[in-house]
Design a protein around this motif. Structure first.
Motif, short mmCIF file in Angstrom:
data_model
loop_
_atom_site.label_atom_id
_atom_site.label_comp_id
_atom_site.label_asym_id
_atom_site.label_seq_id
_atom_site.Cartn_x
_atom_site.Cartn_y
_atom_site.Cartn_z
N ALA A 30 0.84 -1.21 0.00
CA ALA A 30 0.00 0.00 0.00
C ALA A 30 0.87 1.25 0.00
N LEU A 31 1.90 1.25 0.81
CA LEU A 31 2.80 2.42 0.85
C LEU A 31 3.51 2.61 -0.48
N ALA A 32 3.94 1.52 -1.08
CA ALA A 32 4.63 1.61 -2.37
C ALA A 32 3.70 2.14 -3.45
N VAL A 33 2.46 1.64 -3.49
CA VAL A 33 1.50 2.09 -4.50
C VAL A 33 1.14 3.56 -4.28
N LEU A 34 0.94 3.95 -3.03
CA LEU A 34 0.62 5.36 -2.76
C LEU A 34 1.77 6.27 -3.19
N SER A 35 2.98 5.84 -2.96
CA SER A 35 4.14 6.62 -3.40
C SER A 35 4.21 6.67 -4.92
N TRP A 36 4.01 5.54 -5.57
CA TRP A 36 4.02 5.46 -7.03
C TRP A 36 2.97 6.42 -7.60
N VAL A 49 6.96 15.27 -6.11
CA VAL A 49 7.80 14.88 -4.97
C VAL A 49 7.01 15.00 -3.67
N VAL A 50 6.28 16.10 -3.52
CA VAL A 50 5.47 16.29 -2.31
C VAL A 50 4.45 15.17 -2.16
N LEU A 51 3.75 14.84 -3.24
CA LEU A 51 2.75 13.77 -3.18
C LEU A 51 3.40 12.40 -3.02
N GLY A 52 4.49 12.16 -3.73
CA GLY A 52 5.16 10.87 -3.69
C GLY A 52 5.75 10.54 -2.33
N VAL A 53 6.15 11.57 -1.60
CA VAL A 53 6.69 11.37 -0.25
C VAL A 53 5.61 11.62 0.80
N GLY A 54 4.80 12.64 0.59
CA GLY A 54 3.83 13.06 1.60
C GLY A 54 2.67 12.11 1.81
N VAL A 55 2.12 11.57 0.73
CA VAL A 55 0.96 10.68 0.87
C VAL A 55 1.32 9.41 1.65
N PRO A 56 2.39 8.70 1.28
CA PRO A 56 2.72 7.52 2.10
C PRO A 56 3.15 7.89 3.52
N LEU A 57 3.79 9.03 3.69
CA LEU A 57 4.17 9.46 5.03
C LEU A 57 2.94 9.72 5.89
N ALA A 58 1.93 10.37 5.31
CA ALA A 58 0.68 10.59 6.04
C ALA A 58 0.03 9.26 6.40
N ALA A 59 0.06 8.31 5.48
CA ALA A 59 -0.51 6.98 5.74
C ALA A 59 0.25 6.30 6.89
N ILE A 60 1.56 6.43 6.90
CA ILE A 60 2.38 5.83 7.98
C ILE A 60 2.01 6.43 9.32
N PRO A 78 -14.09 -0.61 15.36
CA PRO A 78 -14.65 0.02 14.15
C PRO A 78 -13.79 1.16 13.60
N PHE A 79 -13.18 1.94 14.47
CA PHE A 79 -12.32 3.03 14.00
C PHE A 79 -11.03 2.48 13.40
N VAL A 80 -10.48 1.45 14.01
CA VAL A 80 -9.27 0.82 13.46
C VAL A 80 -9.56 0.28 12.06
N LEU A 81 -10.70 -0.37 11.91
CA LEU A 81 -11.07 -0.90 10.60
C LEU A 81 -11.31 0.21 9.59
N LEU A 82 -11.83 1.34 10.05
CA LEU A 82 -12.01 2.50 9.16
C LEU A 82 -10.66 3.02 8.68
N VAL A 83 -9.70 3.13 9.58
CA VAL A 83 -8.36 3.58 9.20
C VAL A 83 -7.74 2.61 8.19
N LYS A 84 -7.87 1.31 8.47
CA LYS A 84 -7.33 0.31 7.54
C LYS A 84 -8.02 0.41 6.18
N ALA A 85 -9.33 0.61 6.19
CA ALA A 85 -10.07 0.72 4.92
C ALA A 85 -9.61 1.94 4.14
N VAL A 86 -9.38 3.05 4.82
CA VAL A 86 -8.95 4.27 4.14
C VAL A 86 -7.55 4.09 3.55
N VAL A 87 -6.61 3.61 4.34
CA VAL A 87 -5.22 3.48 3.87
C VAL A 87 -5.11 2.40 2.79
N LEU A 88 -5.60 1.20 3.10
CA LEU A 88 -5.46 0.10 2.15
C LEU A 88 -6.39 0.29 0.94
#
Length: 135
Positions: A30-36, A49-60, A78-88
């Protein structure tokens, strides 16, 4: 690996451990795809560069705060699953946006099945079967 089930890193049968490893690999993917996606999406080099580094960093950061096994905050499931659903889920959407719709669907299905199995058995881990471990 320790022979005592009480000190084993991943308790339970081999498929439980395999599913946990798959969950970790999906998180890395997921982090690799978000960076890509980020490096491909922006209009100019600086924005890419901002999106390629910033989006996966925000996800982390979000994952580390709420969804990681040793998360800083311990919200309800339920909130943990929401976070996982958003990131993944965002990684599947990003893969689709990159022009790989079949891979995006496969990723989404694997994520849903893996998360369902993982969350079900993390709450009530299966017991390791077989003879008792020797000391």
């Amino acid at each position: 690996m320790p022979k005592d089930p009480e000190t084993a890193v991943l308790p339970g049968p081999w498929w439980f451990a395999a599913n946990e490893v798959l969950a970790f690999l999906l998180e890395l993917a997921a982090l690799a795809v978000l960076s890509w996606w980020g490096f491909s999406a922006g209009g100019n080099a600086a924005l890419r560069v901002v999106l390629g580094v910033g989006v996966p960093l925000a996800a982390i950061v979000v994952w580390g705060l709420f969804a990681a096994p040793k998360a800083r905050l311990k919200p309800a499931l339920p909130f943990v699953l929401l976070v996982k659903a958003v990131v993944l889920g965002s990684s599947a959407v990003a893969l689709y946006a990159l022009g790989h719709p079949v891979a995006a669907i496969v990723l989404a299905v694997v994520v849903v099945v893996n998360t369902a199995v993982a969350e079900t058995f993390r709450r009530d881990p299966p017991v390791r079967s077989g003879p008792p471990a020797s000391v």
